[in-house]
Write an enzyme that holds these catalytic residues in place. Structure first.
Site, PDB file in Angstrom:
ATOM      1  N   GLY A 100     -13.864  20.678 -12.944  1.00  0.00           N
ATOM      2  CA  GLY A 100     -13.992  21.037 -14.340  1.00  0.00           C
ATOM      3  C   GLY A 100     -13.427  19.974 -15.261  1.00  0.00           C
ATOM      4  N   GLY A 119     -10.581  19.687 -16.625  1.00  0.00           N
ATOM      5  CA  GLY A 119      -9.236  19.241 -16.276  1.00  0.00           C
ATOM      6  C   GLY A 119      -9.239  18.176 -15.197  1.00  0.00           C
ATOM      7  N   HIS A 157     -10.470  14.973 -16.748  1.00  0.00           N
ATOM      8  CA  HIS A 157      -9.399  14.390 -17.575  1.00  0.00           C
ATOM      9  C   HIS A 157      -8.418  13.597 -16.711  1.00  0.00           C
ATOM     10  CE1 HIS A 157      -6.665  14.154 -21.043  1.00  0.00           C
ATOM     11  NE2 HIS A 157      -5.694  14.453 -20.194  1.00  0.00           N
ATOM     12  N   THR A 203     -15.533  25.669 -15.535  1.00  0.00           N
ATOM     13  CA  THR A 203     -15.916  26.821 -16.334  1.00  0.00           C
ATOM     14  C   THR A 203     -16.823  26.422 -17.488  1.00  0.00           C
ATOM     15  OG1 THR A 203     -13.824  27.901 -15.789  1.00  0.00           O
ATOM     16  CG2 THR A 203     -15.057  28.797 -17.649  1.00  0.00           C
ATOM     17  N   ASP A 217     -20.872   5.576 -30.774  1.00  0.00           N
ATOM     18  CA  ASP A 217     -20.829   5.081 -32.151  1.00  0.00           C
ATOM     19  C   ASP A 217     -19.503   4.460 -32.564  1.00  0.00           C
ATOM     20  OD1 ASP A 217     -19.249   7.334 -32.299  1.00  0.00           O
ATOM     21  OD2 ASP A 217     -20.570   8.452 -33.653  1.00  0.00           O
ATOM     22  N   GLU A 273      -6.197  20.252 -21.703  1.00  0.00           N
ATOM     23  CA  GLU A 273      -4.888  20.096 -21.075  1.00  0.00           C
ATOM     24  C   GLU A 273      -3.829  19.946 -22.173  1.00  0.00           C
ATOM     25  OE1 GLU A 273      -4.674  20.230 -17.556  1.00  0.00           O
ATOM     26  OE2 GLU A 273      -6.733  20.853 -17.972  1.00  0.00           O
TER      27      GLU A 273
END
Length: 316
Positions: A66, A68, A71, A93, A215, A273
């Site tokens: 997911g 997390g 990340h 999720t 961008d 997080e």
């Protein structure tokens, strides 16, 4: 072989709850990789440690999990001298950054999209020395993440985020802040500050123009107390044209960097997080990493939606 060496990092829950999807991913990719290494995380922080220590040894990094898990792994490879190309296999999720990359929400299908070869230089953000791919939030958005019932999340998936939002809306309190951006300073009160690089939040499509990740600009949404209900309408598909730097109940700013300070330290939600606090120094790093994307237009969205509803477990 398309890739000499690839590493697939997957959340430990994948071993039990996503074994079939993990197998689908391996089956789809194995024929195109000379050496495919599977690494399972055992505890929080493992993804970052593994990718920091070993990421540069591979041509391709696949992350199954997911937001997390994504990340963690991105923070592990972002500063590598030779970062690998990155493919996300959404197994969580909400999978918000995977949605920004237009990937299917099924692991096996996402692996097939990697084979299509749509890899692009992609912006990432930085907050207080840490990297984020999707968003940074202060105030209501952080409170919503903290109020999620973990047992409920396991049982009903993304619906738990909406239930948490409803609970949190009733308790939202404004905070004083000062925000310095490329073209000025905002000194006011708000219930939420959202800084977005990606284009999805809690599976809802954010109403900012363009893809966001190409961008060199961050999109900032300031929501004041009186605009709370209006803000959620906007986030769920509204038009921000009338709110650009208006100073009203909702304020929309585009900037390459910003500094946010609050009257009291507040938690910072970074890609879901929460481990940082204000003051927050936030900037964008243009074209920092190379990610694999899905097609420009996705057919069969109803099939994707039904498949998501059929998903009974999640990986963070």
């Amino acid at each position: 072989m398309r890739w000499g060496k690839a590493m697939l990092v997957y959340n430990r829950k994948a071993g039990k709850e996503k074994a079939g999807q993990l197998g689908d991913a391996v089956a789809a990719l194995a024929g195109e990789v000379g050496e495919l290494t599977l690494v399972q995380t055992a505890e929080p922080g493992d993804g970052e440690k593994i990718c920091r220590e070993r990421g540069s040894d591979y041509d391709l990094l696949l992350v199954l999990g997911g937001d997390g898990t994504v990340h963690e792994c991105i923070n592990g490879v972002a500063e590598a001298a030779r970062p690998p190309e990155i493919a996300i296999l959404p197994g969580g999720t909400c999978n918000d950054f995977a949605r920004t990359l237009r990937l299917p929400m099924q692991v096996g299908r996402a692996a097939e999209e990697v084979l299509a070869g749509r890899v692009h230089d992609t912006d990432v953000g930085r907050v207080n020395g840490r990297v984020f791919t999707n968003f940074v939030g202060i105030g209501l958005i952080t409170d919503t993440s903290e109020n999620i019932d973990s047992d409920q999340k396991e049982r009903i998936g993304k619906l738990s985020y909406f239930l948490s939002t409803l609970r949190t809306l009733r308790q939202a309190e404004p905070f004083k802040f000062r925000l310095k951006h490329d073209e000025g300073t905002v000194d006011s009160e708000a219930v939420m500050i959202l800084v977005a690089n990606g284009r999805s939040l809690g599976t809802a499509k954010l109403p900012f123009a363009g893809s966001g990740v190409h961008d060199g600009i961050l999109d900032v949404l300031i929501v004041r107390e009186a605009g709370l209900s209006l803000a959620w309408q906007v986030i769920n598909g509204g038009d921000l044209t009338d709110y650009r730097e208006s100073g009203g109940v909702i304020e929309y700013i585009q900037t390459s960097s910003l500094l946010v300070d609050t009257d009291e330290p507040k938690g910072i939600d970074s890609d879901g997080e929460i481990y940082l606090q204000t003051p927050a120094e936030i900037s964008v790093q243009p074209s920092k990493l190379r990610f694999y994307y899905g097609p420009e237009t996705t057919q069969g969205s109803l099939v994707d939606s039904l498949a998501e509803l059929d998903t009974r477990s999640s990986i963070d």
